[in-house]
Write an enzyme that holds these catalytic residues in place. Structure first.
Site, short mmCIF file in Angstrom:
data_model
loop_
_atom_site.label_atom_id
_atom_site.label_comp_id
_atom_site.label_asym_id
_atom_site.label_seq_id
_atom_site.Cartn_x
_atom_site.Cartn_y
_atom_site.Cartn_z
N ASN A 31 -23.52 10.20 -13.73
CA ASN A 31 -23.05 10.08 -12.34
C ASN A 31 -21.55 10.41 -12.28
OD1 ASN A 31 -22.81 7.61 -13.78
ND2 ASN A 31 -22.66 6.41 -11.90
N ILE A 32 -21.18 11.06 -11.20
CA ILE A 32 -19.79 11.49 -11.00
C ILE A 32 -19.35 11.02 -9.62
CG2 ILE A 32 -18.18 13.44 -10.94
CD1 ILE A 32 -20.18 15.00 -12.70
N GLU A 33 -18.54 9.97 -9.60
CA GLU A 33 -18.12 9.38 -8.32
C GLU A 33 -16.84 10.03 -7.82
OE1 GLU A 33 -18.06 5.17 -9.14
OE2 GLU A 33 -20.26 5.08 -9.14
N CYS A 57 -25.40 11.29 -8.27
CA CYS A 57 -26.13 10.55 -9.31
C CYS A 57 -26.29 11.36 -10.59
CB CYS A 57 -27.52 10.18 -8.80
SG CYS A 57 -27.53 8.92 -7.52
N GLU A 90 -29.02 11.90 -12.15
CA GLU A 90 -30.19 12.78 -12.04
C GLU A 90 -29.77 14.13 -11.48
OE1 GLU A 90 -29.95 9.67 -11.17
OE2 GLU A 90 -31.80 8.56 -11.54
N CYS A 150 -32.93 6.67 -7.67
CA CYS A 150 -32.83 6.30 -6.25
C CYS A 150 -33.75 7.20 -5.42
CB CYS A 150 -31.38 6.42 -5.78
SG CYS A 150 -30.85 8.12 -5.48
N CYS A 170 -32.87 10.90 -5.27
CA CYS A 170 -33.10 11.58 -6.55
C CYS A 170 -34.58 11.76 -6.83
CB CYS A 170 -32.40 10.83 -7.69
SG CYS A 170 -30.62 11.11 -7.68
N1 THU Z 1 -26.77 6.07 -9.66
C1 THU Z 1 -27.28 7.07 -10.44
O1 THU Z 1 -26.53 7.83 -11.06
N2 THU Z 1 -28.63 7.21 -10.50
C2 THU Z 1 -29.52 6.40 -9.85
O2 THU Z 1 -30.72 6.62 -9.93
C3 THU Z 1 -29.04 5.26 -9.08
C4 THU Z 1 -27.57 5.16 -8.88
C5 THU Z 1 -25.31 5.93 -9.58
C6 THU Z 1 -24.70 6.28 -8.25
C7 THU Z 1 -23.40 5.51 -8.31
O3 THU Z 1 -22.43 6.31 -8.98
C8 THU Z 1 -23.71 4.30 -9.18
O4 THU Z 1 -24.94 4.59 -9.82
C9 THU Z 1 -23.85 3.01 -8.40
O5 THU Z 1 -24.75 3.14 -7.37
#
Ligand code: THU
Length: 141
Positions: free
Chosen positions: A50-52, A61, A63, A98, A101
């Site tokens: 994941n890259i925020e 996410c 995925e 999620c 995804c």
């Molecule tokens: N996140 C994912 O990378 N994959 C998922 O299936 C659920 C959530 C990440 C998004 C965000 O960066 C962090 O988890 C918290 O929600």
């Protein structure tokens, strides 16, 4: 094993790759690092984290990162088909992809695509995509 889905040596190899990917997450806002690794029908392996973003909704996410790598590496239709995917995070019981995804995975998967949910102790639950995304949205057929 869960839902009758076998955890094979290929699943465990994906778990290893997902764990490595998770270490590369950019998650300073949620502090929740996620790693994903997927294997294509042709046997190729791609991973992502994941890259925020400081503008919170702009992050994405793990995925999505992994799918992006798969598409860029693909040279055939089989290179674009997800056979199996592992998602790992530091949460027990483990997270599953999620909703958004699940739909992104569906774009490049079959109902039988296997999705394994792992925590730091390993794979805990396994599902088919059909189980995670029943009555999925699709335009054709
Ligand atoms: N996140 C994912 O990378 N994959 C998922 O299936 C659920 C959530 C990440 C998004 C965000 O960066 C962090 O988890 C918290 O929600």
């Amino acid at each position: 094993m869960s839902d009758g889905i076998e955890i094979t040596e290929y699943s465990l190899a994906l778990l290893k790759e997902a764990t490595k990917a998770r270490a590369k997450a950019h998650a300073p806002y949620s502090r929740f690092a996620v790693g994903v690794a997927l294997r294509t029908a042709s046997g190729k392996v791609y991973s992502g984290a994941n890259i925020e973003n400081t503008s919170y909704p702009e992050g994405w996410c793990a995925e999505t990162s992994a799918i992006s790598h798969m598409i860029m590496g693909a040279e055939s239709a089989q290179d674009r088909e997800i056979a199996e995917l592992v998602v790992i995070a530091d949460l027990t019981p483990p997270i599953t992809p999620c909703g958004g995804c699940r739909q992104r995975i569906k774009e490049f998967a079959t109902p039988q695509t296997r999705i394994h949910a792992a925590d730091l102790a390993g794979i805990q639950h396994s599902y088919t995509l059909a189980a995670l995304l029943p009555a999925a949205f699709h335009l054709e057929g």
